[in-house]
Design an enzyme around this catalytic site. Structure first.
Site, short mmCIF file in Angstrom:
data_model
loop_
_atom_site.label_atom_id
_atom_site.label_comp_id
_atom_site.label_asym_id
_atom_site.label_seq_id
_atom_site.Cartn_x
_atom_site.Cartn_y
_atom_site.Cartn_z
N GLU A 115 12.95 -13.22 12.35
CA GLU A 115 11.37 -13.33 12.59
C GLU A 115 10.47 -12.54 11.65
OE1 GLU A 115 10.77 -14.00 17.66
OE2 GLU A 115 10.44 -11.97 16.33
N ARG A 143 6.92 6.55 35.22
CA ARG A 143 8.35 6.43 35.46
C ARG A 143 8.67 7.91 35.63
NH1 ARG A 143 11.62 1.44 32.91
NH2 ARG A 143 9.99 -0.27 33.08
N LYS A 201 10.71 2.19 28.95
CA LYS A 201 9.22 1.97 29.05
C LYS A 201 9.21 3.52 29.97
CE LYS A 201 8.92 -2.79 29.42
NZ LYS A 201 9.00 -3.80 30.22
N ARG A 220 13.54 -11.66 36.05
CA ARG A 220 14.08 -10.70 37.29
C ARG A 220 12.65 -10.26 37.86
NH1 ARG A 220 15.17 -7.75 32.65
NH2 ARG A 220 13.61 -6.24 32.56
N GLU A 267 10.24 -12.36 24.61
CA GLU A 267 11.24 -12.66 25.45
C GLU A 267 10.71 -13.14 26.80
OE1 GLU A 267 13.94 -9.09 25.90
OE2 GLU A 267 14.04 -9.03 23.63
N GLU A 311 7.24 -11.89 28.06
CA GLU A 311 6.71 -10.76 27.02
C GLU A 311 6.13 -11.30 25.82
OE1 GLU A 311 10.01 -7.50 28.08
OE2 GLU A 311 10.15 -8.52 26.08
C1 MV4 Z 1 9.67 -7.31 17.62
C2 MV4 Z 1 8.78 -6.33 16.87
C3 MV4 Z 1 8.10 -6.65 15.64
N1 MV4 Z 1 8.25 -7.91 15.25
N2 MV4 Z 1 9.79 -8.67 16.95
C4 MV4 Z 1 11.72 -4.61 20.82
C5 MV4 Z 1 12.39 -5.10 22.10
C6 MV4 Z 1 12.60 -6.56 22.03
N3 MV4 Z 1 12.10 -7.10 23.14
C7 MV4 Z 1 11.80 -6.94 20.75
N4 MV4 Z 1 11.35 -5.85 20.30
C8 MV4 Z 1 10.30 -5.78 19.17
N5 MV4 Z 1 10.44 -6.97 18.60
C9 MV4 Z 1 8.78 -8.77 15.93
N6 MV4 Z 1 8.96 -10.03 15.42
C10 MV4 Z 1 8.89 -4.98 17.44
C11 MV4 Z 1 9.71 -4.85 18.67
C12 MV4 Z 1 9.44 -3.56 19.30
C13 MV4 Z 1 9.11 -3.09 20.32
C14 MV4 Z 1 8.52 -4.15 21.26
C15 MV4 Z 1 7.91 -3.79 22.45
C16 MV4 Z 1 8.03 -2.62 22.81
C17 MV4 Z 1 8.44 -1.50 22.03
C18 MV4 Z 1 9.06 -1.93 20.98
C19 MV4 Z 1 9.39 -0.59 20.16
C20 MV4 Z 1 10.04 -1.24 18.85
C21 MV4 Z 1 10.14 -2.52 18.28
#
Ligand code: MV4
Length: 453
Positions: free
Chosen positions: A200, A337, A237, A292, A288, A275
């Site tokens: 991505e 938390r 978190k 749950r 995502e 999310e």
């Molecule tokens: C990303 C992103 C930036 N760009 N995808 C982190 C958890 C996983 N669910 C996906 N994540 C991320 N995906 C793209 N295309 C940045 C993150 C990310 C992040 C996302 C949510 C909360 C904290 C984070 C910390 C680092 C990176």
């Protein structure tokens, strides 16, 4: 309605499910490992069954021990809580084969959303915005290079079997792509026995905003607003809140409608979370879906008045969802938390709670399995309590949280309470200037090192 519910979990969430069952008049079966004999979920369950030794692989993840415990006690349904087997489609199927009801989404939904590349495809098909990237898992580094050239750097490589931040690789420039692709594939194979990787466009400093979703067996799907979860460290978190300080009614309605479209497209049942990444310019993208109940569900309960765990049980029993979608949030809620860990080094700090006074008073909720003289075992996650503050607005919720943190007395172990007190005093936190980079900056500033660049 169910006659007896087995709770396939421990800690605060097991207690939370017991509370919901008691209010619904349903007897409960608690299960425990030998490390958890003195746990409150064992005390408060109507019946209890020992399911094995301390390692979760031999107890809380032991499918045959859990099925046996349900059969021995005559339970007719299983609530998985979060973690452990909550997103294990195989477990859900085994239960159904044994005529035990699963309090959760259909196994097909769990499996679909567990494959992050397939989930992304489902979102795109449902008309939910996704970041530019690959539609299918990447065949090789060459295909990754071709797609990345079109998308533009930086890009992120993600393991289809990963999620929650596991198995991700950021690629800043084409010269790094081949090596990063090889590392990503290797790590994914090792961690998940599945080397599928997708790509991505990478957003540098987004917010993490997630929507609480609910579906019933009669085709109704609703959203209960969002939670802002940008305050994280290493994908754990620390603080969640609802509503997000940056979402107005218009953006909330558009993001909520997108999340509802995705859940409708897959006929989603029970509780789930969609999310999103929210960019500075107000663009949002599917990230995502979690199938749950989540740790942070209480902030949604505080601003909607809905008891999410009771609704999980009712819709699993076939009842109709009687909640309205997209109502404006009432006031503001924040959750901290509280972990049994060193607030400076984040090292785990299990041990005996020699003092444990929880705060109360207006707008305060504490979800915990802790009590004075309880010994936190070293085998499981470090969450000891969730402190939730509700107020008429964000300022009042913050004031209540700050005084509740001051009045929360824990002795015998180290906890994250001092860290939370510092975050609550931080001007950027107070102004709602949040991003997934918040903690990185907060900890760096505190260390007194200059910001590079
Ligand atoms: C990303 C992103 C930036 N760009 N995808 C982190 C958890 C996983 N669910 C996906 N994540 C991320 N995906 C793209 N295309 C940045 C993150 C990310 C992040 C996302 C949510 C909360 C904290 C984070 C910390 C680092 C990176």
């Amino acid at each position: 309605m169910f006659k007896k519910i087995l709770i396939a979990n421990r800690g605060e969430i097991a207690l939370r499910v017991i509370q919901a069952c008691r209010e619904l008049g349903i007897p409960t079966v608690g299960v425990y490992s030998t490390a958890d004999r003195d746990s409150l979920h064992v005390t408060y369950a109507d019946e209890e069954v020992c399911i094995g030794p301390p390692p979760s692989s031999q107890s809380y993840l032991n499918v045959s021990a859990l099925v046996s415990a349900a059969e021995i006690t005559g339970a007719d349904a299983v609530h998985p809580g979060y973690g452990f087997l909550a997103e294990n489609a195989h477990f859900a199927e085994v239960l159904e084969e044994c005529r035990l009801a699963w309090i959760g989404p259909r196994p097909a939904s769990i499996r679909l959303m567990g494959d992050k590349a397939k989930a992304r495809q489902a979102a795109e098909r449902a008309g939910v915005p996704v970041l530019p990237g690959s539609r299918e898992p990447l065949a090789d580094a060459e295909e990754a290079r071709r797609l990345a050239a079109g998308v533009g750097y930086p890009v992120i490589l993600k393991a289809a079997a990963g999620g929650g931040g596991r198995g991700m690789r950021i690629v800043q420039a084409e010269k790094d792509l081949e090596a990063q692709f090889a590392t990503a594939r290797e790590e994914a194979l090792k961690a998940f026995a599945d080397g599928s990787i997708y790509l991505e466009k990478y957003l540098a400093e987004p917010r993490h905003i997630e929507f609480q979703m609910f579906g019933d067996r009669h085709g109704k799907v609703i959203h209960l607003g969002e939670r802002e979860c940008s305050i994280q460290r290493r994908h754990q978190k620390l603080i969640e809140e609802s509503p997000s300080p940056v979402l107005g009614p218009e953006l909330r309605a558009r993001m909520g409608a997108a999340a509802v479209r995705l859940c409708e497209a897959v006929a989603y049942e029970n509780a789930g979370t969609v999310e999103f990444l929210l960019d500075r310019d107000g663009s949002f993208y599917f990230m995502e879906m979690n199938t749950r109940i989540q740790v942070e569900h209480p902030v949604t309960e505080m601003v909607t008045g809905a008891d999410l765990v009771k609704w999980q049980i009712r819709v699993a029993a076939g009842e109709r969802l009687e909640l309205e979608s997209g109502l404006p949030p009432v006031g503001h809620a924040i959750e901290c938390r509280i972990n049994a860990e060193d607030p400076e080094t984040f090292a785990p700090s299990p041990g005996k709670l020699t003092t444990f006074h929880t705060p109360g008073g207006p707008g305060i909720r504490v979800d915990t399995h802790g009590y004075e003289s309880y010994t936190i075992p070293p085998f499981y996650d470090s969450l000891v309590a969730k402190l939730i503050a509700h107020g008429g607005d964000r300022a009042e919720a913050m004031a209540r949280m700050s005084r509740a943190l001051d009045f929360f007395v824990v002795e015998g172990i180290k906890t994250s309470i001092p860290l939370h007190r510092r975050i609550l005093r931080d001007p950027r936190f107070r102004s709602g200037e949040l991003s997934t980079r918040f903690m990185e900056r907060f900890l760096r500033d505190r260390a007194g090192r200059p910001e590079p660049g």
